[in-house]
Design a protein around this motif. Structure first.
Motif, PDB file in Angstrom:
ATOM      1  N   LEU A   1       0.782  -1.331  -0.134  1.00 32.54           N
ATOM      2  CA  LEU A   1      -0.034  -0.071   0.076  1.00 32.54           C
ATOM      3  C   LEU A   1       0.888   1.245   0.011  1.00 32.54           C
ATOM      4  O   LEU A   1       0.619   2.221  -0.789  1.00 32.54           O
ATOM      5  CB  LEU A   1      -0.966   0.139   1.131  1.00 32.54           C
ATOM      6  CG  LEU A   1      -2.101  -0.879   1.123  1.00 32.54           C
ATOM      7  CD1 LEU A   1      -2.704  -1.061   2.213  1.00 32.54           C
ATOM      8  CD2 LEU A   1      -3.277  -0.368  -0.020  1.00 32.54           C
ATOM      9  N   ASP A   2       1.788   1.141   0.665  1.00 32.93           N
ATOM     10  CA  ASP A   2       2.821   2.311   0.668  1.00 32.93           C
ATOM     11  C   ASP A   2       3.391   2.599  -0.657  1.00 32.93           C
ATOM     12  O   ASP A   2       3.730   3.735  -1.194  1.00 32.93           O
ATOM     13  CB  ASP A   2       3.847   2.134   1.817  1.00 32.93           C
ATOM     14  CG  ASP A   2       4.775   3.481   2.216  1.00 32.93           C
ATOM     15  OD1 ASP A   2       4.256   4.638   1.896  1.00 32.93           O
ATOM     16  OD2 ASP A   2       5.876   3.233   2.523  1.00 32.93           O
ATOM     17  N   VAL A   3       4.113   1.493  -1.171  1.00 37.65           N
ATOM     18  CA  VAL A   3       4.946   1.724  -2.636  1.00 37.65           C
ATOM     19  C   VAL A   3       3.665   1.820  -3.567  1.00 37.65           C
ATOM     20  O   VAL A   3       4.138   2.880  -4.446  1.00 37.65           O
ATOM     21  CB  VAL A   3       5.585   0.323  -2.623  1.00 37.65           C
ATOM     22  CG1 VAL A   3       6.265   0.048  -4.116  1.00 37.65           C
ATOM     23  CG2 VAL A   3       6.706   0.148  -1.647  1.00 37.65           C
ATOM     24  N   VAL A   4       2.761   1.292  -3.871  1.00 38.12           N
ATOM     25  CA  VAL A   4       1.742   1.391  -4.861  1.00 38.12           C
ATOM     26  C   VAL A   4       0.895   2.898  -4.674  1.00 38.12           C
ATOM     27  O   VAL A   4       0.636   3.588  -5.548  1.00 38.12           O
ATOM     28  CB  VAL A   4       1.063   0.031  -5.259  1.00 38.12           C
ATOM     29  CG1 VAL A   4      -0.022   0.405  -6.332  1.00 38.12           C
ATOM     30  CG2 VAL A   4       1.862  -1.046  -5.556  1.00 38.12           C
ATOM     31  N   PHE A   5       0.500   2.933  -3.385  1.00 38.88           N
ATOM     32  CA  PHE A   5      -0.656   4.078  -3.157  1.00 38.88           C
ATOM     33  C   PHE A   5       0.059   5.290  -2.372  1.00 38.88           C
ATOM     34  O   PHE A   5      -0.797   6.251  -2.022  1.00 38.88           O
ATOM     35  CB  PHE A   5      -1.924   3.625  -2.670  1.00 38.88           C
ATOM     36  CG  PHE A   5      -2.631   2.817  -3.344  1.00 38.88           C
ATOM     37  CD1 PHE A   5      -3.519   3.160  -4.386  1.00 38.88           C
ATOM     38  CD2 PHE A   5      -2.709   1.227  -3.551  1.00 38.88           C
ATOM     39  CE1 PHE A   5      -4.391   2.405  -5.164  1.00 38.88           C
ATOM     40  CE2 PHE A   5      -3.247   0.448  -4.299  1.00 38.88           C
ATOM     41  CZ  PHE A   5      -4.119   0.880  -5.231  1.00 38.88           C
ATOM     42  N   HIS A   6       1.460   5.066  -1.874  1.00 41.00           N
ATOM     43  CA  HIS A   6       2.059   6.073  -1.167  1.00 41.00           C
ATOM     44  C   HIS A   6       1.167   6.276  -0.032  1.00 41.00           C
ATOM     45  O   HIS A   6       1.028   7.630   0.524  1.00 41.00           O
ATOM     46  CB  HIS A   6       2.218   7.338  -2.050  1.00 41.00           C
ATOM     47  CG  HIS A   6       3.017   7.272  -3.447  1.00 41.00           C
ATOM     48  ND1 HIS A   6       4.282   6.965  -3.130  1.00 41.00           N
ATOM     49  CD2 HIS A   6       2.455   7.295  -4.574  1.00 41.00           C
ATOM     50  CE1 HIS A   6       4.551   6.809  -4.469  1.00 41.00           C
ATOM     51  NE2 HIS A   6       3.707   6.962  -5.299  1.00 41.00           N
ATOM     52  N   ASP A   7       0.665   5.276   0.675  1.00 36.43           N
ATOM     53  CA  ASP A   7      -0.229   5.563   1.902  1.00 36.43           C
ATOM     54  C   ASP A   7       0.197   6.128   3.113  1.00 36.43           C
ATOM     55  O   ASP A   7      -0.130   7.091   3.724  1.00 36.43           O
ATOM     56  CB  ASP A   7      -0.680   4.072   2.576  1.00 36.43           C
ATOM     57  CG  ASP A   7      -1.836   3.962   2.995  1.00 36.43           C
ATOM     58  OD1 ASP A   7      -2.793   4.575   2.558  1.00 36.43           O
ATOM     59  OD2 ASP A   7      -1.931   3.252   4.054  1.00 36.43           O
ATOM     60  N   ASP A   8       1.723   6.204   3.251  1.00 41.71           N
ATOM     61  CA  ASP A   8       2.489   6.807   4.338  1.00 41.71           C
ATOM     62  C   ASP A   8       2.319   8.320   4.299  1.00 41.71           C
ATOM     63  O   ASP A   8       2.509   8.976   5.067  1.00 41.71           O
ATOM     64  CB  ASP A   8       3.833   6.151   4.859  1.00 41.71           C
ATOM     65  CG  ASP A   8       3.630   4.881   5.338  1.00 41.71           C
ATOM     66  OD1 ASP A   8       2.432   4.282   5.859  1.00 41.71           O
ATOM     67  OD2 ASP A   8       4.701   4.194   5.476  1.00 41.71           O
ATOM     68  N   LEU A   9       2.352   8.824   3.001  1.00 43.46           N
ATOM     69  CA  LEU A   9       2.237  10.169   2.667  1.00 43.46           C
ATOM     70  C   LEU A   9       0.803  10.918   2.617  1.00 43.46           C
ATOM     71  O   LEU A   9       0.787  11.885   2.477  1.00 43.46           O
ATOM     72  CB  LEU A   9       2.969  10.561   1.195  1.00 43.46           C
ATOM     73  CG  LEU A   9       4.483   9.707   1.118  1.00 43.46           C
ATOM     74  CD1 LEU A   9       5.026   9.885  -0.320  1.00 43.46           C
ATOM     75  CD2 LEU A   9       5.369  10.578   2.046  1.00 43.46           C
TER      76      LEU A   9
END
Length: 242
Positions: A179-187
């Protein structure tokens, strides 16, 4: 974890924490016969009791949020006789690193008692086993070793422990990291009203759709293709994408 399914979500209140949210989520799930693994944040007697009441067993990571118990379990596995009881070992080699994991389990938990309320009261409800996983990683000539400790209400064996611990970390590797890599969830900076909960649901749905498509393209490539090509997007939604 085998099906990579998110079965439920519980938002953490602005003045609350995961210790409050986890029992609320557990009460909404059908858990009979399941083994529920939780990070050290969930290593609480109330959470353990909730899992047992739902007809499941727990496997809880044990760290410094339970300092005295964690120290006692760590000292237990430092004994020479405990060292000799390693029942299962796995070795993985990937991306220039070699990781050896050794697993210990002990069903001797009678000594983990307290007399705070009555003699022989279990430190954790339903506790049947304590466990340790020692991971040794060799990469570019450097070797590091780390030990992790666990509590379980299931009289678990070392092989089952190894599978359960790996499956738990699979949640991080196959879901949160993706989710973080594909959707930049942490940002993501969405913070108000129902926005965070709604977007989390939408992202999980979108992830399931692009992951289900056939082919060897990366998930990032599939997401971009769905944004640029309406025919491909339609094929994803109708489960006909090749």
């Amino acid at each position: 974890t085998r099906q990579r399914l998110v079965l439920g979500q519980q938002a953490v209140g602005s003045k609350s924490n995961e210790i409050i949210a986890i029992p609320l989520l557990l009460e909404r799930l059908h858990l009979a016969g399941a083994l529920v693994s939780i990070d050290a944040m969930g290593c609480q007697t109330r959470i353990a009791q909730t899992i047992l009441e739902r007809g499941a067993d727990y496997l809880l990571a044990l760290k410094d949020n339970q300092p005295s118990l964690a120290n006692e379990v760590a000292l237990f596995f430092q004994r020479p006789e405990a060292e000799a009881d390693c029942a299962f070992e796995t070795i993985d080699a990937d991306h220039g690193r070699i990781e050896t994991r050794r697993h210990w389990v002990s069903h001797d938990v009678a000594w983990l008692t307290t007399d705070r309320r009555f003699p022989g009261e279990p430190r954790f409800p339903g506790l049947k086993a304590i466990a340790m996983v020692e991971a040794t990683v060799e990469r570019r000539g450097t070797v590091t070793t780390a030990r992790r400790y666990f509590l379980s209400s299931l009289p678990i064996d070392a092989r089952t422990l190894a599978r359960a611990v790996r499956a738990h970390w699979g949640i991080e590797n196959r879901l949160h990291w993706v989710l973080d890599v594909v959707f930049h969830d942490d940002l993501m900076r969405l913070r108000t009203n129902h926005g965070p909960k709604n977007m989390a649901t939408i992202k999980h749905m979108a992830m399931n759709l692009i992951r289900s498509a056939a082919g060897k393209d990366s998930l990032k490539s599939r997401r971009k293709a769905a944004a640029w090509n309406h025919d491909y997007l339609r094929a994803l939604i109708t489960k006909t994408a090749q």
